[in-house]
Design a protein around this motif. Sequence first.
Motif, PDB file in Angstrom:
ATOM      1  N   ASP A  47       0.850  -1.191   0.000  1.00  7.12           N
ATOM      2  CA  ASP A  47       0.000   0.000   0.000  1.00  7.12           C
ATOM      3  C   ASP A  47       0.889   1.245   0.000  1.00  7.12           C
ATOM      4  O   ASP A  47       1.663   1.469   0.925  1.00  7.12           O
ATOM      5  N   PRO A  48       0.794   2.102  -1.040  1.00  6.34           N
ATOM      6  CA  PRO A  48       1.697   3.257  -1.142  1.00  6.34           C
ATOM      7  C   PRO A  48       1.206   4.521  -0.449  1.00  6.34           C
ATOM      8  O   PRO A  48       1.872   5.555  -0.501  1.00  6.34           O
ATOM      9  N   ARG A  49       0.059   4.491   0.224  1.00  7.64           N
ATOM     10  CA  ARG A  49      -0.476   5.705   0.845  1.00  7.64           C
ATOM     11  C   ARG A  49       0.509   6.292   1.851  1.00  7.64           C
ATOM     12  O   ARG A  49       1.214   5.563   2.542  1.00  7.64           O
ATOM     13  N   SER A  50       0.515   7.603   1.941  1.00  4.15           N
ATOM     14  CA  SER A  50       1.409   8.285   2.874  1.00  4.15           C
ATOM     15  C   SER A  50       0.734   8.433   4.234  1.00  4.15           C
ATOM     16  O   SER A  50      -0.482   8.622   4.330  1.00  4.15           O
ATOM     17  N   LEU A  51       1.546   8.373   5.277  1.00 10.87           N
ATOM     18  CA  LEU A  51       1.083   8.555   6.644  1.00 10.87           C
ATOM     19  C   LEU A  51       1.944   9.594   7.334  1.00 10.87           C
ATOM     20  O   LEU A  51       3.149   9.673   7.077  1.00 10.87           O
ATOM     21  N   ALA A  52       1.336  10.374   8.220  1.00  9.88           N
ATOM     22  CA  ALA A  52       2.073  11.331   9.044  1.00  9.88           C
ATOM     23  C   ALA A  52       2.169  10.765  10.451  1.00  9.88           C
ATOM     24  O   ALA A  52       1.142  10.514  11.092  1.00  9.88           O
ATOM     25  N   LEU A  53       3.380  10.555  10.931  1.00  5.52           N
ATOM     26  CA  LEU A  53       3.625  10.056  12.276  1.00  5.52           C
ATOM     27  C   LEU A  53       4.165  11.182  13.135  1.00  5.52           C
ATOM     28  O   LEU A  53       5.091  11.884  12.727  1.00  5.52           O
ATOM     29  N   SER A  54       3.622  11.355  14.319  1.00  8.68           N
ATOM     30  CA  SER A  54       4.150  12.351  15.250  1.00  8.68           C
ATOM     31  C   SER A  54       5.415  11.804  15.912  1.00  8.68           C
ATOM     32  O   SER A  54       5.713  10.605  15.842  1.00  8.68           O
ATOM     33  N   TYR A  55       6.146  12.690  16.584  1.00  7.09           N
ATOM     34  CA  TYR A  55       7.317  12.232  17.326  1.00  7.09           C
ATOM     35  C   TYR A  55       6.900  11.271  18.438  1.00  7.09           C
ATOM     36  O   TYR A  55       7.599  10.295  18.721  1.00  7.09           O
ATOM     37  N   GLY A  56       5.744  11.520  19.045  1.00  7.47           N
ATOM     38  CA  GLY A  56       5.243  10.602  20.059  1.00  7.47           C
ATOM     39  C   GLY A  56       4.964   9.219  19.494  1.00  7.47           C
ATOM     40  O   GLY A  56       5.209   8.202  20.154  1.00  7.47           O
ATOM     41  N   SER A  57       4.479   9.140  18.253  1.00  6.61           N
ATOM     42  CA  SER A  57       4.238   7.846  17.613  1.00  6.61           C
ATOM     43  C   SER A  57       5.550   7.127  17.330  1.00  6.61           C
ATOM     44  O   SER A  57       5.627   5.893  17.435  1.00  6.61           O
ATOM     45  N   ARG A  58       6.582   7.883  16.959  1.00  5.68           N
ATOM     46  CA  ARG A  58       7.894   7.256  16.800  1.00  5.68           C
ATOM     47  C   ARG A  58       8.324   6.589  18.106  1.00  5.68           C
ATOM     48  O   ARG A  58       8.853   5.465  18.096  1.00  5.68           O
TER      49      ARG A  58
END
Length: 377
Positions: A47-58
């Motif tokens: 799946d090529p969709r883009s996701l935005a991860l927060s620093y907290g998610s990292r």
Amino acid sequence: MTVDADIAICGAGPAGMALAALLVKRGMRAERIALIDAKPLEQAQNDPRSLALSYGSRQILEQIGAWPIEATAIHDIHVSRKGQFGRSMITREEQDVPALGYVTRYGSVVQALGAVCDALGVRSLRPARVVRKDEDANQVALHLEGEAPQMLRAAIVVQAEGGLFGQQEEKAVARDYQQTALIAQVRTSAPVAHRAFERFTHEGPLALLPQDEEYSLVWCCRPDTAAELLELEDDAFLARLGDMFGHRVGRFTATGRRLAFPLGLNAGVTGSARTTAIGNAAQTLHPVAGQGLNLGLRDATVLARLLAQSATPDMLARYAELRAQDRSLTVRATDTMARIFANESPAQALLGLSLAAIDIIRPARSLLADLMMYGRR
């Protein structure tokens, strides 16, 4: 065939697999956890969709062992309003973090989490689909369709597969924003490395997220505008995008395939004595500020901590209490912004002044950044 489990997780996307891995990390036996998904893992990984991860998610993914992944770091976020004075800049240096967030692909996240779940020994039932659910005082029986029909009995069932707005059962708080999100990968003549942009327009927010040598575009606008943009030739589309966004990254020079989906809010307390929901299954949000997946990973973290102690209805009730503030604040914040920009609201005129004030007042910037990175703590 009948299989027993302590926890059955319906939906093996990022939130569902994160929950499974966190449960094992906190001491639950992996063989007592079942992940159920209609898609083979190989399909999800592509799946090529883009996701935005927060620093907290990292930080959550690091705890699981699913980091590093292929991602582009966001060092600063530029927020502006088309046609008005005022803007705000949030930087990693001011917040004293390596990055404010990261842009990655859905496939990269599920590949990393899938590898962790496999290594931990979490049972995976895929492709399989839940066709019926029977709950009594002691368990939940899930009737599955897949390569062979089977039934799984679990003490607790977690719904982690939400789907798109408009394809879900309506929850307590539901709102159709009459907006469509148009997404694409675009290139520019003068990209600014590691800088994300959130540009508010009279029809909705327009976000550019740095990803490799490109930008991931999320353009929220009225459905008729989105339909028109989808039909344009590439050059005409790029010209319209340039007119709306401006020249902070030079000219828009190329675009990939354009896709669109409707936007709405669908949130509320869901579940029963032995079932609950996390992530998109609990709250489908407007993409403004990119909080959907990040809120879901915070859901998974709290739920794992509780269920690892005891897989009981009491822990599900406690989970609902502990998640209420973060969920409520995030839902209200994204809903407010979405409604302001769903039409020609008089409140839009205040945004330029608000952005200017945030840029001047450091505590206001820090509060906004903290909410985006970590949620309500």
